[in-house]
Design an enzyme around this catalytic site. Structure first.
Site, PDB file in Angstrom:
ATOM      1  CD  GLU A 216      -4.550  18.093  68.575  1.00  0.00           C
ATOM      2  OE1 GLU A 216      -3.969  16.994  68.433  1.00  0.00           O
ATOM      3  OE2 GLU A 216      -5.451  18.491  67.833  1.00  0.00           O
TER       4      GLU A 216
ATOM      5  CD  GLU B 268      -2.415  17.093  63.907  1.00  0.00           C
ATOM      6  OE1 GLU B 268      -2.308  16.085  63.185  1.00  0.00           O
ATOM      7  OE2 GLU B 268      -2.333  17.056  65.145  1.00  0.00           O
TER       8      GLU B 268
END
Ligand SMILES: *[C@@H]1O[C@H](CO)[C@@H](O)[C@H](O)[C@H]1NC(C)=O
Ligand SMILES: *[C@@H]1O[C@H](CO)[C@@H](O)[C@H](O)[C@H]1NC(C)=O
Length: 532
Positions: free
Chosen positions: A407, A206
């Protein structure tokens, strides 16, 4: 130890979620139905292809504890969070001491893969090349062996938020181009030490989230903020660091036959109206969030997305040299995707956006986020967002490499979570079936899926209040006692039976808003994204 923290933030988020119900229901029908797939009772809709893998994921600082064990260096996250009243990640789930027990939980769950991150400062205490901790090395080596001895493949993330504080203090962390060299030294150390036993690597986790809310807003241990500049410097350096690590692997470690990818976060937005400007704003959001990191690697121009170049036209968005472009281009073996839910987008500059700032440049107002300067918030029940973002990436990049959902998970709070977590089960059922539909009907190549996460853990700025685990952890007990929730058994059954059964939200769920619109139950929950 836990109770005193972060409840205010969650309350704000809950209110934001309430607002989101209204705004999402206001989406006009044309926009609301796009991207929705209907399986229409197809009995095969939940069947998982035989070569598809399912795992669970975690990150070092969120579970390990043992922050000062042996010669581990101080991490940026130790500095940012350890002085919280809840102790931050000083002990967390004490995974460092209990990993053998947790590997047995993984075995019971039946997963074939486990995603974890190395704490850079545990392996290389100061970040200086050549300075390697023997105890750090031993811990990760033992963990990898324990997983493999139980037939579980590790997927190892090199950078998941934390890095040696020494590098933040001396050079300003990711804002400094020297980080590219430090990261290359770290990555090659990890490849050299563990490459014989690790087939899946992820360089970055991320980067959008960290570079905006960390580097740009001074959260998560980042400092020396110069808003409107720091975000882009950070993004530039993590990209170059990724390319260096990727090239080093292909040059010196290719004989191990592993795959090297990175993980982007995506919260797909749909325009709040069909007005041209709102449609453009939604596209801009996707280019600023996902295109920022994937265009230079997979895009047609080998540069930042056109909408970013246009919006940040005053020299604040760095340039790539031709050599850097060459290193970046195609430097991926799979695309990791973290995604939790989607939002809506309206053209305009968010209130309180800095000048200059990433938020002002992006020019997107997200009604579900009360303030874009704060980690945005409202959870929406939006399985379509998973499909929409995958199709956006597929159509933009036409990748010849697979996706991996790195995720996906569901957050509740201490008061709304329970061992009978049927809302979490409904979430996994709905999102996983949506993913299977994208694979089957849209022919998107997805190699595997990681649940976030095994254990209730430390969720950054919101501490231990958000609960995302398949397993409850008693943070009041020094033993950090683990107790599987109903969702643990659900995922275990999914894996054992090779199929994802349809499970809807129980009608009695207090969190579910009754919605006449087809999609939209918004839950009054805090989000994984808002926990910086
Ligand atoms: C390590 O940190 C813990 C608190 O998390 C503290 O109790 C302990 O004394 C520290 N150990 C050392 C060697 O500093
Ligand atoms: C970046 O780090 C180098 C040392 O590696 C240092 O000389 C330089 O001043 C740093 N640049 C900034 C902008 O902090």
């Amino acid at each position: 130890m836990r109770a005193a923290t972060a409840t205010c933030a969650c309350l704000v988020l809950a209110l934001a979620a309430r607002a989101a119900v209204a705004s999402v229901l206001a989406v006009p029908p044309a926009a609301a139905t796009s991207g929705v797939s209907a399986d229409g009772g197809d009995v095969d809709a939940g069947r998982i292809p035989s070569d598809f893998f399912i795992g669970v994921g975690s990150a070092a600082y969120q579970v390990e504890g043992a922050w000062n064990y042996s010669d581990k260096g101080l991490s940026t996250t130790d500095v940012a969070y350890n002085s919280r009243p809840d102790g931050g990640g000083q002990v967390a789930c004490d995974f460092f001491h209990k990993y053998r027990e947790d590997v047995q939980l993984l075995k019971r769950l039946g997963v074939s893969h486990y995603r974890f991150s190395i704490a850079w400062a545990r392996l290389m205490p100061t970040g200086e090349p050549g300075v390697v901790s023997e105890d750090g090395k031993k811990f990760y080596s033992d963990l990898i062996d324990e997983l493999r001895n139980n037939n579980i493949e590790p997927l190892v993330t090199l950078w998941h938020v934390d890095y040696p504080y020494a590098l933040e203090k001396s050079i300003g962390g990711w804002q400094n181009a020297s980080m590219v060299d430090y990261f290359e030294a770290y990555a090659t150390t990890a490849f050299r030490l563990f490459g014989d036993r690790v087939r899946w690597w992820s360089t970055l986790n991320e980067p959008h989230m960290f570079c905006v809310y960390g580097a740009g807003h001074g959260r998560m241990g980042a400092s020396r903020v110069q808003q409107g500049y720091s975000e882009y410097r950070c993004g530039h350096h993590v990209l170059l660091a990724h390319a260096r690590a990727y090239r080093a692997y292909k040059r010196d470690f290719a004989h191990y036959g592993g795959k090297v990818g990175l993980t982007v976060d995506s919260y797909f937005t749909r325009p709040v109206t069909t007005d041209y400007d709102d449609v453009l704003a939604a596209e801009r959001h996707q280019q600023f969030e996902v295109g920022w990191f994937l265009d230079p690697i997979l895009g047609a121009t080998g540069d930042y997305p056109p909408m970013m170049r246009a919006a940040v036209g005053d020299g604040r968005l760095p340039e790539f040299t031709e050599h850097e472009k060459t290193e970046l281009r195609g430097s991926l073996d799979y695309i990791g995707l973290n995604t939790y839910y989607g939002w809506s987008a309206r053209n305009g500059v968010p209130e309180n956006a800095g000048n200059p700032s990433y938020e002002r440049d992006q020019g997107v107002i997200i009604p579900e986020a009360a303030d874009m300067n704060n980690p945005p918030g409202g959870f929406t029940w939006s399985p379509w967002s998973l499909r929409s973002t995958l199709l956006w990436m597929r159509d933009r990049y036409r990748p010849s490499i697979p996706f991996v959902i790195t995720e996906n998970g569901f957050s509740t709070t201490a008061t709304t979570d329970s061992l009978e977590d049927n809302d979490r089960i409904a979430y996994f059922s709905t999102w996983m079936r949506e993913m299977l539909s994208v694979m089957r009907n849209d022919k998107v190549d997805i190699a595997g899926y990681f649940v976030w996460t095994l254990l209730d853990d430390f969720e950054w700025g919101n501490g231990y209040e958000p609960k995302l685990g398949l397993v409850h952890v008693d943070f009041d007990s020094p033993n950090r006692t683990r107790t599987p929730k109903a969702s643990f058994q659900f995922i275990a059954d999914v894996i054992a039976n090779g199929t994802v059964p349809e499970r809807n939200l129980p009608s009695s769920a207090p969190a579910a808003a009754t919605a006449t619109a087809p999609l939209l139950v918004a839950l009054l929950l805090s989000s994984a994204y808002s926990m910086l």
